[in-house]
Design a protein around this motif. Structure first.
Motif, mmCIF file in Angstrom:
data_model
loop_
_atom_site.group_PDB
_atom_site.id
_atom_site.type_symbol
_atom_site.label_atom_id
_atom_site.label_comp_id
_atom_site.label_asym_id
_atom_site.label_seq_id
_atom_site.Cartn_x
_atom_site.Cartn_y
_atom_site.Cartn_z
ATOM 1 N N THR A 16 0.747 -1.256 -0.123
ATOM 2 C CA THR A 16 -0.108 0.172 0.026
ATOM 3 C C THR A 16 0.788 1.147 0.136
ATOM 4 O O THR A 16 1.946 1.274 0.385
ATOM 5 N N GLU A 17 0.449 2.248 -0.566
ATOM 6 C CA GLU A 17 0.945 3.456 -0.376
ATOM 7 C C GLU A 17 1.265 4.046 0.857
ATOM 8 O O GLU A 17 2.109 4.744 1.309
ATOM 9 N N ASP A 18 0.464 3.763 1.905
ATOM 10 C CA ASP A 18 0.412 4.405 3.204
ATOM 11 C C ASP A 18 1.697 3.533 3.911
ATOM 12 O O ASP A 18 2.491 4.107 4.518
ATOM 13 N N GLU A 19 1.797 2.182 3.632
ATOM 14 C CA GLU A 19 2.891 1.438 4.233
ATOM 15 C C GLU A 19 4.354 2.295 3.470
ATOM 16 O O GLU A 19 5.271 2.360 4.186
ATOM 17 N N ALA A 20 4.289 2.284 2.281
ATOM 18 C CA ALA A 20 5.537 2.780 1.542
ATOM 19 C C ALA A 20 5.912 4.242 1.901
ATOM 20 O O ALA A 20 7.030 4.432 2.246
ATOM 21 N N LEU A 21 4.955 5.111 2.353
ATOM 22 C CA LEU A 21 5.169 6.390 2.749
ATOM 23 C C LEU A 21 5.812 6.246 4.200
ATOM 24 O O LEU A 21 6.783 6.996 4.532
ATOM 25 N N SER A 22 4.949 5.674 5.189
ATOM 26 C CA SER A 22 5.761 5.495 6.428
ATOM 27 C C SER A 22 6.972 4.737 6.656
ATOM 28 O O SER A 22 7.665 5.446 7.384
ATOM 29 N N ARG A 23 7.200 3.850 5.808
ATOM 30 C CA ARG A 23 8.632 3.077 5.922
ATOM 31 C C ARG A 23 9.697 3.808 5.364
ATOM 32 O O ARG A 23 10.618 4.363 5.810
ATOM 33 N N THR A 24 9.200 4.738 4.124
ATOM 34 C CA THR A 24 10.262 5.854 3.409
ATOM 35 C C THR A 24 10.778 6.873 4.286
ATOM 36 O O THR A 24 11.598 7.245 4.648
ATOM 37 N N LEU A 25 9.618 7.461 4.857
ATOM 38 C CA LEU A 25 9.978 8.797 5.683
ATOM 39 C C LEU A 25 10.646 8.188 7.185
ATOM 40 O O LEU A 25 11.365 9.139 7.445
ATOM 41 N N GLU A 26 10.365 7.179 7.367
ATOM 42 C CA GLU A 26 11.033 6.738 8.648
ATOM 43 C C GLU A 26 12.485 6.512 8.464
ATOM 44 O O GLU A 26 13.209 7.008 9.221
ATOM 45 N N GLU A 27 12.914 6.031 7.331
ATOM 46 C CA GLU A 27 14.459 6.035 7.127
ATOM 47 C C GLU A 27 15.066 7.345 6.658
ATOM 48 O O GLU A 27 16.127 7.580 6.808
ATOM 49 N N ALA A 28 13.930 8.124 6.072
ATOM 50 C CA ALA A 28 14.478 9.451 5.666
ATOM 51 C C ALA A 28 14.756 10.180 6.883
ATOM 52 O O ALA A 28 15.805 10.994 6.825
ATOM 53 N N GLY B 195 6.296 15.250 3.289
ATOM 54 C CA GLY B 195 6.911 14.801 4.415
ATOM 55 C C GLY B 195 8.362 14.807 4.400
ATOM 56 O O GLY B 195 8.912 15.106 5.485
ATOM 57 N N LEU B 196 9.066 14.716 3.101
ATOM 58 C CA LEU B 196 10.432 15.031 3.058
ATOM 59 C C LEU B 196 10.748 16.511 3.451
ATOM 60 O O LEU B 196 11.716 17.054 4.273
ATOM 61 N N HIS B 197 10.081 17.402 2.829
ATOM 62 C CA HIS B 197 10.247 18.806 3.272
ATOM 63 C C HIS B 197 9.916 19.056 4.728
ATOM 64 O O HIS B 197 10.910 19.930 5.266
ATOM 65 N N GLU B 198 9.108 18.529 5.301
ATOM 66 C CA GLU B 198 8.869 18.624 6.865
ATOM 67 C C GLU B 198 9.978 18.022 7.613
ATOM 68 O O GLU B 198 10.136 18.771 8.875
ATOM 69 N N LEU B 199 10.628 17.280 7.037
ATOM 70 C CA LEU B 199 11.822 16.658 7.844
ATOM 71 C C LEU B 199 12.886 17.744 7.768
ATOM 72 O O LEU B 199 13.627 18.018 8.918
ATOM 73 N N LEU C 29 -0.830 10.455 -7.491
ATOM 74 C CA LEU C 29 -0.467 11.859 -7.192
ATOM 75 C C LEU C 29 -0.453 12.201 -5.791
ATOM 76 O O LEU C 29 0.401 12.994 -5.191
ATOM 77 N N ASP C 30 -1.651 11.804 -5.226
ATOM 78 C CA ASP C 30 -1.856 11.795 -3.566
ATOM 79 C C ASP C 30 -0.408 11.591 -2.962
ATOM 80 O O ASP C 30 0.006 11.885 -1.995
ATOM 81 N N TYR C 31 0.054 10.181 -3.228
ATOM 82 C CA TYR C 31 1.110 9.649 -2.649
ATOM 83 C C TYR C 31 2.349 10.738 -2.940
ATOM 84 O O TYR C 31 3.134 10.915 -1.974
ATOM 85 N N TYR C 32 2.470 11.114 -4.039
ATOM 86 C CA TYR C 32 3.504 11.885 -4.214
ATOM 87 C C TYR C 32 3.716 13.151 -3.903
ATOM 88 O O TYR C 32 4.850 13.889 -2.973
ATOM 89 N N ILE C 33 2.554 13.884 -3.162
ATOM 90 C CA ILE C 33 2.100 15.052 -2.761
ATOM 91 C C ILE C 33 2.725 14.757 -1.167
ATOM 92 O O ILE C 33 3.289 15.583 -0.337
ATOM 93 N N ARG C 34 2.076 13.821 -0.578
ATOM 94 C CA ARG C 34 2.206 13.430 0.803
ATOM 95 C C ARG C 34 3.834 13.259 0.976
ATOM 96 O O ARG C 34 4.491 13.323 1.861
#
Lengths: 165, 415
Positions: free
Chosen positions: B329-341, B381-385, B372-377
């Motif tokens: 899922t995109e939710d899982e991808a986002l969460s795991r990616t941002l965690e490592e970022a 997320g990366l900007h907020e980091l 598109l929703d995934y890419y915006i999130r």
């Protein structure tokens, strides 16, 4: 008639003695105003503001205004006291190409070893006459209660009384 | 939840994320879906005024090499680095509106665009008679140099699954007479000519394929960069000058050598995907020669040499969702990616992404990229980091690269 064709705008911009100010607000509404020495109109009737510093507060505020369709303010005040305020929306940030190069060269001719970050085009949407002499008449005519009474005292009459022995 | 590849309405995403500029959402969607240029749009393309495709290190989505705009500029100065896409694949359409290039979707005009301006050195020849744009290209504010257009990970078929650098150089050599390894002094000759144009460039950028050769693996790759940088260094009065490489992840000794012997100011080593299992699958050459954990360690070590705000890593966002190995899922991808970022950001390394553009000459070119929703999130997320960890990213921002929606958002960072 397009807003920027109003004669007073041209007259003020043609005068090198005119003070040119660009005012913006930050995300939380904090105001910020800077002198914009190169401010002028282009052939399409847009104000051109040259932002020299990439990280300046004005540059960021103008970008935010462009992104979220918010207005900036421009004030032009001549040596003779004529003054206008123009509200406008930043519509384009030019960072490359022949227009950018042309202004980059102008800035460096004027300031020596200076840089140019962005050529901002600001579309005027409203003009307010801020010339004090004209605004004063307008104010006193339309809002008589805005006038302090001491200004209305008949000085000649009271002086005559005072002079009596 | 939006599913990957599903067509979303731009306005719905704009309404969902009012804090994200509409222009950045549009840019991201154009990168996601690609563009198709109408004959009218191409009729105003003028090689004297506009940058025309020619020296891409990577291929196009429609698999064609033809003269088209190199890329597009939006009103806010942001670039849309995108690739021509077949009309059957539902790209945005670039057509003319009252003579101005305009993005259209579903026949509706969406936003005006400008073609990238042509550099003054395009069309000129080097002393040896080579057209300069065959060796050095330009973005709106950046010189782009590819000193070695071959990746040795492909020698044993361990190239990245999303990459077509070798396929492209084969096409490019035949169709465009692109050199695999141009001479350093000829590169410097072109850069010297480019610098005659006032205000045109604010950085020099170098990237190549990985070169495993050397006493220590990648020594030869570093030698290539050093040779070019030392030639370029002769052009500047300062020892260091605004510059970036995207290279392999080097050892401390190699990074020290690179930093000390050149004018290089910033360093990028693209990890491509922030998950070890997926890294091993999508980047087998990087996994074979360096490994995931070591890649990250080297990134962190680079901060000690180049400084906070001068080191980052790039993601090809969307490959983490490809089948059969990707996140479900995109939710899982986002969460795991941002965690490592975040782990990297906390140690001074920024993460940026490009929208993955599936291209025909790649292993996973037949799959779709993310929503598109995934890419915006992901951009948020990366900007907020960067906000949280106070990480500047100017060396890889809209002006110096233009390919990262997340760094577009960081234009408003107060540091």
């Amino acid at each position: 008639m397009p807003l920027t064709l109003q004669p007073i705008i041209r007259l003020l911009l043609d005068d090198t003695g005119t003070t040119r100010i660009v005012a913006t607000t930050s995300e939380d509404g904090s105001p910020y105003a800077v002198i914009s020495p190169f401010l002028h109109l282009n052939h399409d009737g847009f104000f051109v503001h040259l932002e020299l510093l990439e990280t300046s507060i004005t540059n960021r505020n103008l970008l935010r205004n462009l992104w979220f369709d918010r207005k900036a303010a421009i004030n032009l005040t001549g040596k003779d006291g004529r003054s206008v305020l123009v509200k406008g929306v930043p519509v384009k940030a030019i960072i490359s190409g022949p227009i950018f190069s042309e202004y980059y060269t102008k800035v460096r001719q004027a300031f020596g070893d200076a840089d140019l970050s962005t050529v901002w085009l600001i579309k005027p949407v409203e003009i307010v006459n801020e010339t004090y002499a004209e605004r004063k008449i307008e104010e006193e005519t339309q809002y008589p209660f805005s006038v302090h009474l001491d200004r209305l005292v008949n000085r000649k009459k009271s002086t005559q009384k005072k002079d009596r022995p | 939840m939006t599913q990957r590849g599903e067509v979303e309405h731009l306005n719905d995403i704009v309404a969902k994320y009012p804090e994200v500029p509409q222009l950045i959402i549009l840019k991201t969607d154009v990168q996601r879906r690609g563009v198709f240029y109408t004959d009218s749009a191409l009729s105003v393309l003028d090689e004297k005024k506009h940058s025309i495709t020619g020296t891409h290190i990577f291929g196009t989505r429609d698999g064609k090499i033809a003269p088209r705009p190199e890329s597009l500029l939006l009103r806010d100065g942001t670039s849309i680095i995108t690739t021509p896409t077949a009309i059957e694949d539902n790209p945005y359409v670039v057509d003319l509106l009252y003579g101005q290039p305009y993005l259209f979707d579903g026949g509706e005009p969406i936003e005006e665009v400008d073609y990238w301006p042509a550099p003054a050195f395009y069309g000129k020849l080097t002393r040896s008679g080579i057209p300069m744009q065959k060796i050095v290209s330009a973005r709106p504010q950046r010189l782009v140099i590819n000193p070695h257009r071959y990746c040795t990970f492909w020698n044993n078929s361990n190239g990245c699954t999303f990459c077509d650098i070798v396929a492209q150089i084969k096409k490019g050599k035949k169709d465009l007479q692109i050199q695999v390894r141009p001479k350093a002094d000829e590169i410097a000759e072109i850069v010297a000519e480019a610098l005659n144009e006032p205000g045109r460039y604010s950085a020099v950028f170098l990237t190549s394929g990985s070169v495993i050769n050397g006493t220590e693996p990648f020594d030869e790759e570093i030698d290539i960069y050093i040779e070019v940088f030392q030639e370029l260094g002769k052009l500047f009065r300062t020892k260091k000058f605004p510059s970036q490489i995207i290279g392999t992840a080097y050892s401390e000794a190699q990074l020290e050598r690179l930093y000390r012997q050149t004018g290089l100011m910033s360093y990028t080593a693209d990890i491509e995907v922030l998950n070890e299992d997926l890294f091993n699958i999508h980047c087998p050459g990087k996994a074979e020669w360096i490994g995931y954990k070591e890649w990250k360690r080297r990134l962190v070590n680079a901060v000690d040499i180049f400084g906070r705000g001068f080191v980052n890593t790039g993601l090809v966002a969307g490959i983490e969702l490809t089948t059969p190995h990707g996140f479900k899922t995109e939710d899982e991808a986002l969460s795991r990616t941002l965690e490592e970022a975040e782990d990297l950001a906390s140690q001074g390394v920024s993460t940026v992404y490009i929208v993955w553009s599936p291209r025909p000459d790649t292993v996973i070119g037949n799959q779709k990229n993310a929503s598109l929703d995934y890419y915006i999130r992901l951009a948020k997320g990366l900007h907020e980091l960067r906000v949280t960890y106070k990480l500047p990213i100017m060396f890889d921002d809209y002006r110096h690269c233009g390919n990262h929606p997340d760094t577009d958002l960081s234009r408003l960072l107060p540091f």
